[in-house]
Design a protein around this motif. Structure first.
Motif, PDB file in Angstrom:
ATOM      1  N   ASN A  28       1.107  -1.116   0.275  1.00  0.00           N
ATOM      2  CA  ASN A  28       0.145   0.240  -0.115  1.00  0.00           C
ATOM      3  C   ASN A  28       0.953   1.555  -0.267  1.00  0.00           C
ATOM      4  OD1 ASN A  28      -2.018  -1.266   0.384  1.00  0.00           O
ATOM      5  ND2 ASN A  28      -2.361  -1.091   2.505  1.00  0.00           N
ATOM      6  N   ASP A  29       0.274   2.155  -0.423  1.00  0.00           N
ATOM      7  CA  ASP A  29       0.797   3.813  -0.258  1.00  0.00           C
ATOM      8  C   ASP A  29      -0.052   4.406   0.604  1.00  0.00           C
ATOM      9  OD1 ASP A  29      -1.373   4.111  -1.508  1.00  0.00           O
ATOM     10  OD2 ASP A  29      -1.021   5.361  -2.833  1.00  0.00           O
ATOM     11  N   PRO A  30       0.455   5.373   1.440  1.00  0.00           N
ATOM     12  CA  PRO A  30       0.116   6.108   2.484  1.00  0.00           C
ATOM     13  C   PRO A  30      -1.648   6.854   2.702  1.00  0.00           C
ATOM     14  CG  PRO A  30       2.734   7.334   2.322  1.00  0.00           C
ATOM     15  CD  PRO A  30       2.135   6.540   0.908  1.00  0.00           C
ATOM     16  N   HIS A  31      -2.267   6.201   0.932  1.00  0.00           N
ATOM     17  CA  HIS A  31      -3.568   6.472   0.511  1.00  0.00           C
ATOM     18  C   HIS A  31      -4.230   5.049   1.133  1.00  0.00           C
ATOM     19  CE1 HIS A  31      -2.924  11.122   0.864  1.00  0.00           C
ATOM     20  NE2 HIS A  31      -2.004  10.294   0.128  1.00  0.00           N
ATOM     21  N   ASN A  32      -3.965   4.190   1.134  1.00  0.00           N
ATOM     22  CA  ASN A  32      -4.296   2.806   0.509  1.00  0.00           C
ATOM     23  C   ASN A  32      -5.361   2.477  -0.888  1.00  0.00           C
ATOM     24  OD1 ASN A  32      -4.755   0.267   1.828  1.00  0.00           O
ATOM     25  ND2 ASN A  32      -7.105   0.826   1.991  1.00  0.00           N
ATOM     26  N   SER A  33      -4.013   3.589  -1.803  1.00  0.00           N
ATOM     27  CA  SER A  33      -4.687   2.823  -2.978  1.00  0.00           C
ATOM     28  C   SER A  33      -4.717   1.651  -3.688  1.00  0.00           C
ATOM     29  CB  SER A  33      -3.825   4.257  -4.018  1.00  0.00           C
ATOM     30  OG  SER A  33      -3.276   5.334  -3.719  1.00  0.00           O
ATOM     31  N   GLU A  34      -5.335   1.662  -4.293  1.00  0.00           N
ATOM     32  CA  GLU A  34      -5.007  -0.104  -4.578  1.00  0.00           C
ATOM     33  C   GLU A  34      -4.072   0.199  -5.803  1.00  0.00           C
ATOM     34  OE1 GLU A  34      -7.350  -2.809  -7.970  1.00  0.00           O
ATOM     35  OE2 GLU A  34      -8.506  -0.912  -8.415  1.00  0.00           O
ATOM     36  N   TYR A  35      -3.827   0.913  -6.607  1.00  0.00           N
ATOM     37  CA  TYR A  35      -2.030   0.749  -7.854  1.00  0.00           C
ATOM     38  C   TYR A  35      -1.338   1.958  -6.318  1.00  0.00           C
ATOM     39  CZ  TYR A  35      -5.330  -1.170 -11.097  1.00  0.00           C
ATOM     40  OH  TYR A  35      -6.074  -2.395 -11.778  1.00  0.00           O
ATOM     41  N   SER A  36       0.000   1.439  -6.680  1.00  0.00           N
ATOM     42  CA  SER A  36       1.076   2.857  -5.837  1.00  0.00           C
ATOM     43  C   SER A  36       1.860   3.212  -6.847  1.00  0.00           C
ATOM     44  CB  SER A  36       0.924   2.080  -4.411  1.00  0.00           C
ATOM     45  OG  SER A  36       1.948   0.678  -4.863  1.00  0.00           O
ATOM     46  N   ALA A  37       2.250   4.140  -6.590  1.00  0.00           N
ATOM     47  CA  ALA A  37       3.154   4.168  -7.548  1.00  0.00           C
ATOM     48  C   ALA A  37       4.571   4.017  -6.781  1.00  0.00           C
ATOM     49  CB  ALA A  37       3.261   5.672  -6.993  1.00  0.00           C
ATOM     50  N   ALA A  38       5.346   3.529  -7.644  1.00  0.00           N
ATOM     51  CA  ALA A  38       6.767   2.611  -7.396  1.00  0.00           C
ATOM     52  C   ALA A  38       7.784   3.313  -5.800  1.00  0.00           C
ATOM     53  CB  ALA A  38       7.700   3.149  -8.944  1.00  0.00           C
ATOM     54  N   ARG A  39       7.180   4.034  -5.594  1.00  0.00           N
ATOM     55  CA  ARG A  39       8.301   4.306  -4.172  1.00  0.00           C
ATOM     56  C   ARG A  39       7.599   3.181  -3.025  1.00  0.00           C
ATOM     57  NH1 ARG A  39      10.538   7.364  -0.743  1.00  0.00           N
ATOM     58  NH2 ARG A  39      10.238   7.758   0.963  1.00  0.00           N
ATOM     59  N   TRP A  40       6.161   3.434  -3.197  1.00  0.00           N
ATOM     60  CA  TRP A  40       6.005   1.977  -1.924  1.00  0.00           C
ATOM     61  C   TRP A  40       5.426   0.949  -3.130  1.00  0.00           C
ATOM     62  CZ3 TRP A  40       4.118   7.484  -2.832  1.00  0.00           C
ATOM     63  CH2 TRP A  40       4.194   7.863  -1.683  1.00  0.00           C
ATOM     64  N   HIS A  41       6.967   0.301  -3.875  1.00  0.00           N
ATOM     65  CA  HIS A  41       6.228  -1.264  -4.179  1.00  0.00           C
ATOM     66  C   HIS A  41       7.255  -2.220  -3.027  1.00  0.00           C
ATOM     67  CE1 HIS A  41       4.493  -0.004  -8.465  1.00  0.00           C
ATOM     68  NE2 HIS A  41       3.715  -0.142  -7.236  1.00  0.00           N
ATOM     69  N   GLN A  42       6.800  -2.481  -1.866  1.00  0.00           N
ATOM     70  CA  GLN A  42       7.931  -2.045  -0.976  1.00  0.00           C
ATOM     71  C   GLN A  42       7.705  -4.377  -0.901  1.00  0.00           C
ATOM     72  OE1 GLN A  42       8.135  -0.021   2.343  1.00  0.00           O
ATOM     73  NE2 GLN A  42       6.420   0.392   2.073  1.00  0.00           N
ATOM     74  N   VAL A  43       6.486  -4.858  -1.013  1.00  0.00           N
ATOM     75  CA  VAL A  43       6.569  -6.487  -1.033  1.00  0.00           C
ATOM     76  C   VAL A  43       7.408  -6.266  -2.293  1.00  0.00           C
ATOM     77  CG1 VAL A  43       4.976  -8.141  -1.084  1.00  0.00           C
ATOM     78  CG2 VAL A  43       4.064  -6.447  -0.165  1.00  0.00           C
ATOM     79  N   ALA A  44       7.303  -6.224  -3.521  1.00  0.00           N
ATOM     80  CA  ALA A  44       7.913  -6.233  -4.770  1.00  0.00           C
ATOM     81  C   ALA A  44       9.415  -6.152  -4.891  1.00  0.00           C
ATOM     82  CB  ALA A  44       7.338  -5.594  -5.735  1.00  0.00           C
ATOM     83  N   TRP A  45       9.615  -4.864  -3.785  1.00  0.00           N
ATOM     84  CA  TRP A  45      11.455  -4.862  -4.085  1.00  0.00           C
ATOM     85  C   TRP A  45      11.740  -6.380  -2.776  1.00  0.00           C
ATOM     86  CZ3 TRP A  45      14.466  -4.085   0.399  1.00  0.00           C
ATOM     87  CH2 TRP A  45      15.737  -3.332   0.174  1.00  0.00           C
ATOM     88  N   LEU A  46      11.129  -6.600  -2.042  1.00  0.00           N
ATOM     89  CA  LEU A  46      11.959  -7.829  -0.809  1.00  0.00           C
ATOM     90  C   LEU A  46      11.665  -8.582  -1.304  1.00  0.00           C
ATOM     91  CD1 LEU A  46      10.304  -6.254   2.754  1.00  0.00           C
ATOM     92  CD2 LEU A  46      12.299  -7.030   2.346  1.00  0.00           C
ATOM     93  N   SER A  47      10.327  -9.013  -2.285  1.00  0.00           N
ATOM     94  CA  SER A  47      10.233 -10.271  -2.319  1.00  0.00           C
ATOM     95  C   SER A  47      10.201 -10.871  -4.076  1.00  0.00           C
ATOM     96  CB  SER A  47       9.047 -11.419  -2.142  1.00  0.00           C
ATOM     97  OG  SER A  47       7.917 -10.574  -2.816  1.00  0.00           O
ATOM     98  N   GLY A  48      10.349  -9.660  -5.211  1.00  0.00           N
ATOM     99  CA  GLY A  48       9.898 -10.397  -6.715  1.00  0.00           C
ATOM    100  C   GLY A  48       8.743 -10.618  -6.998  1.00  0.00           C
ATOM    101  N   TYR A  49       7.410 -10.446  -6.037  1.00  0.00           N
ATOM    102  CA  TYR A  49       6.084 -10.800  -5.375  1.00  0.00           C
ATOM    103  C   TYR A  49       5.487  -9.558  -6.019  1.00  0.00           C
ATOM    104  CZ  TYR A  49       1.128 -11.687  -5.294  1.00  0.00           C
ATOM    105  OH  TYR A  49       0.111 -11.573  -5.605  1.00  0.00           O
TER     106      TYR A  49
END
Length: 602
Positions: A28-49
């Motif tokens: 999520n981003d700070p607004h619980n958006s369904e789609y988030s900007a690249a800054r908040w792709h934290q799950v993808a950065w950590l896991s590759g998912y």
């Protein structure tokens, strides 16, 4: 060890240094958006998912929780990170709160760190209710910042404003409506945190989130002030639209402040002197921001903007009709190009097909980009409902089997979302049966007549019954709300099995998209957007129905006609004829002739 395993181990080292027992990471981003900007792709950065889901890391376990839409994708992407898949929306599911309670059952006190900017108040409260007091949450905003050294910045893109001739209501009208709502409820102020609600309230659009024309911001409305917290720095390649938009907003009484100043401003204002009753929506207010507020002066509930925004006015409906007319022309040009190219033996892959559709849409005046990432999927790739079409190594498309394209456009006058599954050559009997059964479900929902007050969950079965009768099903919802030149997914209405008491109201636009997915074989989905309209009154009450907005033919060449009844055939023939008569004057003779053959009665 993979780079993702290294990153998860780095998180564990951080946990040990800070005395944390677990970390919860969301996309999520700070607004619980369904789609988030690249800054908040934290799950993808950590896991590759790269799909939707939440990640939990403990000293000895790492798990990812996601639903049926992403099971195949998650099973392919997670092993490299050593992350276990936890399936949700299935019988016997064990969600994060229950899992945490079980995992730490023998511990007296557990410290769970969360990035409070990326978890909502509701989600933290839901976990707390389940796990009890022994688990203490630690708010750690931007916890990955020290590890993610090349993390993208908070986005800032050009901003435009829309006038009442485009959206029906001026921002002054919307602010007056909001202030009346506050007065009726006895509240001093409302803090809007959902990005699409803010964009709707101020009649602004941006590009801060891919595919969603929103602006990273917060909006505080009181009886005598409107404070918009948005990024104010210089924007590269801006042609002056943003500065003009800011001047227009200021002239309308909108006080623009820096995005990062929201915490300080709220802590000063919500103190029992200026604001004694602040209304917030815990579904989109982040836990970090909530933590700085004095809870004595906070009232939580569902924002009124979502419902108001979902009921389109006459200007918005006219714009959406125009958007679907233009989009339909682009779709028919694309499907004609695809068929003729494949039949000619031209080399075409999934990604090239998606770019060709973009090319056709980009020729439309007012086109602002796709409304979501195009799903261009051939054969077995279509079995992934949220397939991501790769730029490199994309599958070749051949003159056999099924091709699925789920796509949409953002236009200054509306938003579209359409899925067509088309046969490109010989198909198996199973493909033909599934294709027909899914279309039967689509038609059943499209032609529904129902009493006022009916909720989408009460209609969902109409789209599933043909599949259920054949002991087949699909795992996603049947329909979602669609914004007006805004997010392609919006609420509060939907059409799905999950209970949602929100009634369908005339003016709401929802998708109709049943499907079926056979792993390793093929996937099928038929999607139009439908507008809820009045169907009259009689002795039995007030009735509603749907008007189909999408204009693009359904291919009838592989239908199993014996599976269709007379009313379904009549609906399909009438729809295809309407598509032909509406679009053919705007097509070249060759495309119009091709479309005539595609829309002949069955």
């Amino acid at each position: 060890m993979s780079i993702f395993k290294d990153r998860i181990e780095a998180v564990r080292a951080m946990m040990r240094s800070k005395g944390w027992d677990a970390v919860i990471v969301t996309g999520n981003d700070p607004h619980n958006s369904e789609y988030s900007a690249a800054r908040w792709h934290q799950v993808a950065w950590l896991s590759g998912y790269t799909g939707e889901g939440d990640l939990v890391i403990t000293e000895d376990r790492a798990g990812l929780w996601t639903d049926t839409r992403y099971f195949i994708q998650a099973s392919q992407q997670l092993p490299a990170a050593g992350v276990e898949l936890h399936k949700t929306r299935v019988p016997g599911q064990v969600l994060i709160p229950e899992w945490l309670a079980g995992h730490f059952a023998d511990c007296d006190e557990v410290r769970v760190a969360v990035d409070g900017l990326c978890m909502t108040v509701s989600s933290v409260e839901d976990i707390q209710k389940t796990v009890g007091e022994k688990i203490r949450f630690v708010n750690a905003p931007d916890m990955l910042e020290v590890l993610w050294t090349d993390r993208p910045e908070i986005p800032q893109t050009p901003i435009i404003t829309l006038g009442p001739e485009q959206v029906g209501w001026s921002r002054e009208q919307k602010v007056r409506w909001m202030r009346k709502w506050l007065a009726d409820k006895g509240y001093d102020a409302i803090l809007l945190t959902a990005l699409d609600e803010i964009a709707w309230m101020l009649n602004v659009r941006g590009q801060d989130v891919a595919y969603n024309p929103v602006v990273m911001s917060y909006l505080l409305v009181t009886q005598d002030n409107v404070l918009w917290f948005a990024r104010k720095g210089e924007i590269p390649d801006d042609d002056g639209e943003t500065e003009d938009s800011f001047h227009e907003l200021l002239a309308d009484g909108v006080n623009i402040q820096e995005y990062s100043d929201v915490e300080a401003a709220l802590s000063n204002l919500v103190d029992g002197n200026y604001i004694k009753a602040l209304f917030v929506d815990p579904a989109t207010l982040n836990f970090s921001l909530f933590s700085i507020l004095n809870s004595r002066y906070v009232i939580m509930g569902t924002s009124p903007v979502g419902l108001r925004k979902s009921v389109k006015n006459e200007v918005e409906i006219a714009g959406m009709r125009e958007a679907h007319l233009e989009d339909g022309v682009a779709m028919e040009r694309f499907l004609h190009w695809l068929q003729t190219s494949v039949e000619a033996g031209d080399a075409v892959n999934e990604y090239e097909a998606s770019r060709k559709l973009h090319e056709f849409r980009s020729e439309i005046e007012g086109f602002r980009g796709e409304s979501f990432e195009t799903i261009s999927a051939y054969g077995s790739n279509a079995a992934l409902p949220h397939y991501v079409t790769p730029e490199e190594g994309s599958a070749e498309i051949y003159a056999e089997g099924l091709y699925l394209c789920d796509s949409g456009g953002q236009y200054l006058f509306g938003t579209t979302d359409i899925t067509r599954t088309v046969p490109l050559g010989p198909c198996s009997q199973l493909e033909k049966e599934d294709y027909t059964l899914v279309l039967k479900g689509h038609i059943a929902l499209a032609k529904a007549v129902f009493p006022k007050g009916t909720a989408g969950c009460q209609l969902d079965v109409l789209a599933r019954e043909p599949l259920w009768s054949a002991k087949r099903n699909f795992g996603h919802g049947t329909g979602h709300g669609v914004g007006f030149y805004l997010n392609v997914h919006e609420g509060p209405q939907d059409i799905r099995q999950n209970f949602n008491r929100q009634a369908l109201i005339p003016g709401m636009i929802t998708s109709d998209e049943p499907g079926i997915y056979r792993e390793g074989k093929f996937g099928i989905r038929h999607e139009n957007l439908i507008l809820c309209v009045d169907a009259g009154e009689n002795d039995f009450g007030h009735w509603l129905r749907f008007e189909t907005l999408t204009l693009c033919h359904f291919d009838t060449s592989i239908l199993v006609k014996d599976l269709l009844d007379r009313s379904e055939i009549d609906w399909l023939n009438a729809y295809n004829e309407h598509v032909y008569r509406t679009l053919s004057p705007r097509l070249t003779p060759s495309v119009a002739s091709w479309l005539r053959q595609k829309t002949l009665p069955i």
